[in-house]
Write a protein that holds these residues in place. Structure first.
Motif: not given
Lengths: 231, 173
Positions: A151-155, A162-168
């Motif tokens: 289940r998704l909790i947030g991000g 040095r790179q932006p990325g998504a954290y789930l």
């Protein structure tokens, strides 16, 4: 409960100078020490990659070669230099893979222990996905997880190499799972497998997914499938 | 004499280190001409003293030590050495943070240029230990050998050097 690392242990571990199993065992369960190790590793990487290296001018090389007369031919030492350069580059590559892996595991530990592990808290992928727009330089794919045990909790946005990325942040029963998403070229082609946690990497549609969790790799199969991992 | 009877010649061992030694010389002197002179002198001294090098010991550390000692006796080098022992300074280390720190963001968003300036701003003992560890990727043992200091001092200097870089980056924000 294990004892916190000393400031010197933190440096030694980040520099690959600490062999103690107790440190490796302590880090995944302590966000304070993992954060400290992460900070040192990130500084090391930044210095190694971003601080300029000066190359010797050809004229100086010629001058020194002349001053140190050699019985061997120039082509011999050029070949020797090339062999050493390859050996050094391979060693650096292996070390940087290990460091990259440790950084992500530390990031995972630090985020999970943080009071605010995510900036957008929602189980609704239609809320989380648009939240990333304009924050990371790619569209973050968030599939429907209802048919999986996850289940998704947030991000939140994270920086790595040095790179932006998504954290789930995802949940599976009582376990919490970190899923990092970066452009494909940010994540090294091979990452050494850690002993303390499960770390899996897959690539799909120009993005690389790195999952860090304390559950067996086999249990991650539905997650890999949902996020388009090649079978 | 430029060849050992039971090992490789000086040229075979020393020339592959050329670029790395030049880079180190540039960081020590901060000056192009001085760096060139320093490297040239290092190779001449190395060649001359090669007879005293013990085969099987660390040749890279030996060459770096020659370069460094040559630098320390130069005019720029003499000025660069702190007048008091930096390892005895009663300086308190920052405590490790308990929570998520802005340090990741600090570093990730600092440019290479800012980092370069922060390292250039370090006094010599801190600058060189950081370069040998993070740029040249020497082990603590090799650094200790190069700088003729105990391994424990390498660790504590590194810790303080990194703390100083962090503080400098914060100051630039």
């Amino acid at each position: 409960m294990s004892v916190h690392l000393t400031a010197e242990d933190v440096e030694r571990f980040a520099d690959g100078e600490a062999e103690e199993r107790t440190i490796e065992q302590h880090l995944p369960e302590c966000s304070r020490c993992a954060t400290a190790v992460l900070a040192v590793m990130q500084m090391k990487r930044a210095i190694h990659e971003d601080v300029p290296r000066y190359s010797a001018p050809a004229a100086l090389r010629a001058r020194v070669m002349q001053a140190t007369p050699t019985r061997t031919t120039a082509s011999w030492w050029l070949a020797a230099a090339a062999i050493i350069a390859i050996a050094v580059a391979s060693a650096v590559l292996v070390r940087s893979r290990n460091a990259a892996m440790h950084e992500l595991v530390d990031l995972h530990t630090t985020l999970l222990a943080s009071a605010n592990p995510v900036d957008v808290i929602s189980t609704d992928r239609h809320t989380v996905k648009p939240w990333f727009e304009g924050r990371v330089p790619f569209a973050v794919p968030i599939p429907d997880l209802s048919a999986t045990p996850f289940r998704l909790i947030g991000g939140r946005v994270v920086f790595w190499r040095r790179q932006p990325g998504a954290y789930l942040l995802l949940g599976k029963a009582a376990h919490r799972v970190s899923l990092f998403i970066f452009p494909d070229d940010v994540v090294p082609r091979s990452i050494a497998a850690p002993r303390e946690v499960t770390l899996e990497v897959w690539r799909s549609n120009g993005l690389a997914y790195v999952v860090v969790a304390d559950i067996p790799p086999a249990d991650l199969a539905p997650l890999r499938k949902a996020f388009g991992a090649p079978i | 004499m430029n060849e050992r009877s039971h090992g490789a010649s000086f040229e075979e061992m020393a020339l592959p280190l050329f670029d790395a030694l030049y880079n180190y010389a540039r960081w020590l002197t901060g000056n192009l001409t001085e760096a060139e002179d320093l490297v040239q002198e290092t190779y001449l001294k190395g060649l001359k003293g090669f007879g005293s090098f013990t085969p099987g010991t660390n040749f890279r550390a030996w060459m770096y030590r020659i370069l460094r000692n040559t630098f320390l006796t130069s005019r720029t080098g003499l000025r660069a050495v702190p007048p008091i022992s930096i390892d005895e300074e009663p300086e308190l280390l920052e405590h490790m943070t308990d929570e998520e720190t802005p340090e990741w963001h600090l570093l990730q968003r600092s440019s290479g240029e800012a980092l370069r300036r922060a390292i250039e701003g370090l006094s010599l003992p801190f600058r060189e230990v950081l370069l040998l560890c993070d740029v040249e990727e020497m082990s603590y043992k090799e650094i200790a050998e190069t700088l003729s200091i105990p391994v424990g001092t390498v660790t504590s200097r590194l810790m303080r050097a990194r703390q100083k870089v962090r503080n400098a980056l914060r100051g630039m924000k």
